[in-house]
Motif scaffolding. Structure first.
Motif, PDB file in Angstrom:
ATOM      1  N   ALA A 141       0.872  -1.181   0.000  1.00 14.64           N
ATOM      2  CA  ALA A 141       0.000   0.000   0.000  1.00 14.64           C
ATOM      3  C   ALA A 141       0.902   1.221   0.000  1.00 14.64           C
ATOM      4  CB  ALA A 141      -0.906  -0.002   1.239  1.00 14.64           C
ATOM      5  N   ASP A 142       0.783   2.026  -1.066  1.00 12.37           N
ATOM      6  CA  ASP A 142       1.593   3.247  -1.087  1.00 12.37           C
ATOM      7  C   ASP A 142       0.832   4.334  -1.839  1.00 12.37           C
ATOM      8  OD1 ASP A 142       4.118   2.090  -3.535  1.00 12.37           O
ATOM      9  OD2 ASP A 142       1.960   2.405  -3.724  1.00 12.37           O
ATOM     10  N   ARG A 143       1.536   5.390  -2.238  1.00 12.30           N
ATOM     11  CA  ARG A 143       0.880   6.602  -2.719  1.00 12.30           C
ATOM     12  C   ARG A 143       1.019   6.745  -4.224  1.00 12.30           C
ATOM     13  NH1 ARG A 143       2.410  11.691  -5.345  1.00 12.30           N
ATOM     14  NH2 ARG A 143       1.306  13.429  -4.373  1.00 12.30           N
ATOM     15  N   ASP A 144      -0.088   7.093  -4.856  1.00  9.08           N
ATOM     16  CA  ASP A 144      -0.074   7.423  -6.287  1.00  9.08           C
ATOM     17  C   ASP A 144      -0.558   8.855  -6.411  1.00  9.08           C
ATOM     18  OD1 ASP A 144       0.263   6.924  -9.019  1.00  9.08           O
ATOM     19  OD2 ASP A 144      -1.856   6.447  -9.277  1.00  9.08           O
ATOM     20  N   GLY A 145      -0.042   9.563  -7.397  1.00  9.01           N
ATOM     21  CA  GLY A 145      -0.501  10.937  -7.590  1.00  9.01           C
ATOM     22  C   GLY A 145       0.578  11.776  -8.229  1.00  9.01           C
ATOM     23  N   PRO A 146       0.288  13.054  -8.402  1.00  9.49           N
ATOM     24  CA  PRO A 146       1.227  13.956  -9.078  1.00  9.49           C
ATOM     25  C   PRO A 146       2.465  14.211  -8.241  1.00  9.49           C
ATOM     26  CG  PRO A 146      -0.645  15.168  -8.201  1.00  9.49           C
ATOM     27  CD  PRO A 146      -0.942  13.714  -7.966  1.00  9.49           C
ATOM     28  N   GLY A 147       3.527  14.593  -8.921  1.00 10.85           N
ATOM     29  CA  GLY A 147       4.765  14.936  -8.230  1.00 10.85           C
ATOM     30  C   GLY A 147       5.699  13.747  -8.137  1.00 10.85           C
ATOM     31  N   ASN A 148       6.933  14.034  -7.795  1.00 11.50           N
ATOM     32  CA  ASN A 148       7.943  12.989  -7.683  1.00 11.50           C
ATOM     33  C   ASN A 148       8.002  12.482  -6.249  1.00 11.50           C
ATOM     34  OD1 ASN A 148      10.110  11.261  -7.849  1.00 11.50           O
ATOM     35  ND2 ASN A 148      11.641  12.901  -7.848  1.00 11.50           N
ATOM     36  N   ASN A 149       7.574  11.245  -6.052  1.00 13.81           N
ATOM     37  CA  ASN A 149       7.498  10.687  -4.700  1.00 13.81           C
ATOM     38  C   ASN A 149       8.701   9.809  -4.376  1.00 13.81           C
ATOM     39  OD1 ASN A 149       6.314  10.202  -2.183  1.00 13.81           O
ATOM     40  ND2 ASN A 149       5.305   8.340  -2.930  1.00 13.81           N
ATOM     41  N   LEU A 150       9.841  10.091  -5.024  1.00 14.06           N
ATOM     42  CA  LEU A 150      11.025   9.254  -4.782  1.00 14.06           C
ATOM     43  C   LEU A 150      12.267  10.122  -4.678  1.00 14.06           C
ATOM     44  CD1 LEU A 150      12.490   6.497  -4.664  1.00 14.06           C
ATOM     45  CD2 LEU A 150      12.600   6.571  -7.181  1.00 14.06           C
ATOM     46  N   VAL A 151      12.949  10.016  -3.568  1.00 11.68           N
ATOM     47  CA  VAL A 151      14.246  10.686  -3.372  1.00 11.68           C
ATOM     48  C   VAL A 151      15.267   9.588  -3.070  1.00 11.68           C
ATOM     49  CG1 VAL A 151      15.584  12.277  -1.927  1.00 11.68           C
ATOM     50  CG2 VAL A 151      13.194  12.812  -2.505  1.00 11.68           C
ATOM     51  N   GLU A 152      16.357   9.571  -3.812  1.00 14.00           N
ATOM     52  CA  GLU A 152      17.396   8.554  -3.624  1.00 14.00           C
ATOM     53  C   GLU A 152      18.672   9.212  -3.126  1.00 14.00           C
ATOM     54  OE1 GLU A 152      17.281   7.048  -7.687  1.00 14.00           O
ATOM     55  OE2 GLU A 152      16.503   5.135  -6.926  1.00 14.00           O
ATOM     56  N   PHE A 153      19.426   8.456  -2.340  1.00 21.00           N
ATOM     57  CA  PHE A 153      20.741   8.910  -1.853  1.00 21.00           C
ATOM     58  C   PHE A 153      21.734   7.772  -2.048  1.00 21.00           C
ATOM     59  CE2 PHE A 153      23.570  11.532   0.654  1.00 21.00           C
ATOM     60  CZ  PHE A 153      24.489  10.612   1.136  1.00 21.00           C
ATOM     61  N   PHE A 154      22.889   8.070  -2.636  1.00 17.31           N
ATOM     62  CA  PHE A 154      23.922   7.051  -2.868  1.00 17.31           C
ATOM     63  C   PHE A 154      25.111   7.314  -1.942  1.00 17.31           C
ATOM     64  CE2 PHE A 154      22.228   4.662  -6.417  1.00 17.31           C
ATOM     65  CZ  PHE A 154      21.193   5.499  -6.836  1.00 17.31           C
ATOM     66  N   PHE A 155      25.505   6.264  -1.232  1.00 19.04           N
ATOM     67  CA  PHE A 155      26.579   6.385  -0.243  1.00 19.04           C
ATOM     68  C   PHE A 155      27.944   6.479  -0.929  1.00 19.04           C
ATOM     69  CE2 PHE A 155      24.076   5.832   3.455  1.00 19.04           C
ATOM     70  CZ  PHE A 155      23.152   4.828   3.239  1.00 19.04           C
ATOM     71  N   ASP A 156      28.846   7.254  -0.341  1.00 21.08           N
ATOM     72  CA  ASP A 156      30.231   7.259  -0.832  1.00 21.08           C
ATOM     73  C   ASP A 156      30.885   5.913  -0.544  1.00 21.08           C
ATOM     74  OD1 ASP A 156      30.620  10.687   0.319  1.00 21.08           O
ATOM     75  OD2 ASP A 156      29.979   9.899  -1.635  1.00 21.08           O
TER      76      ASP A 156
END
Ligand SMILES: NC(=O)N[C@@H](O)C(=O)O
Ligand code: NI
Length: 166
Positions: A141-156
């Motif tokens: 169960a998660d969210r659908d809708g306008p806008g970017n709902n994903l933020v990613e971070f990559f470790f050094d």
């Protein structure tokens, strides 16, 4: 060079900073349907933020992860929660991290039993679905809708998870 991550059992208390554990907690149970059904009530809340946003129900079919496994990134969903409930009764891994000034801190790894699910609250840093042993299905169960709902971070410097004992 990577840092090793230990695996801890998933408990409501340990997971509290990240969201809720979806499990048959007796404290939440009430009998319904003439006593024929136990309702474990309001274990968590699904959130969908923003105009036009809605909570949707999905099925995820996850391929089993191979180990040792490298955690090179984490993600978060700024506009909604995300809930994973296993449908095959198999355990799975939950990898989360506290937010430290806008980036994830050291990940924490939990082993979820096959009768436990998790609901990541909005903006909880987590690694995408990690099925174990064999292909596994999950109700999500998660969210659908306008806008970017994903933020990613990559470790050094990535982290490593050794093969879990199932
Ligand atoms: N991408 C997607 O729908 N799933 C991920 O957010 C995940 O946490 O598995
Ligand atoms: Ni996600």
């Amino acid at each position: 060079m990577t840092q090793h991550l230990d695996i801890l059992p998933l408990t409501k208390a340990a997971f509290a900073p990240f969201g809720d554990v979806i499990e048959t907690d007796p404290a939440t149970m009430r009998f319904i349907n003439g006593g024929t059904t136990e309702r474990f009530h309001a274990l968590s809340t699904a959130e969908a933020i923003g105009d036009g946003a809605r909570v949707i129900l999905n099925l995820f079919r996850g391929q089993a992860r191979a180990f040792p496994f490298t955690i090179e990134m984490m993600e978060r969903h700024p506009f909604g929660s995300q809930c994973f409930v296993p449908l095959n009764g198999r355990p799975f891994l939950v990898v989360v991290a506290r937010d430290e000034d806008g980036r994830p801190g050291k990940p924490q790894v939990f082993m979820a039993r096959g009768d436990q699910g998790v609901n990541y609250r909005v903006n909880t840093w987590h690694y995408p679905l990690m099925a174990l042993g064999e292909q596994s299905d999950f109700l999500v169960a998660d969210r659908d809708g306008p806008g970017n709902n994903l933020v990613e971070f990559f470790f050094d410097t990535p982290f490593t998870i050794g093969a879990p004992t199932l």
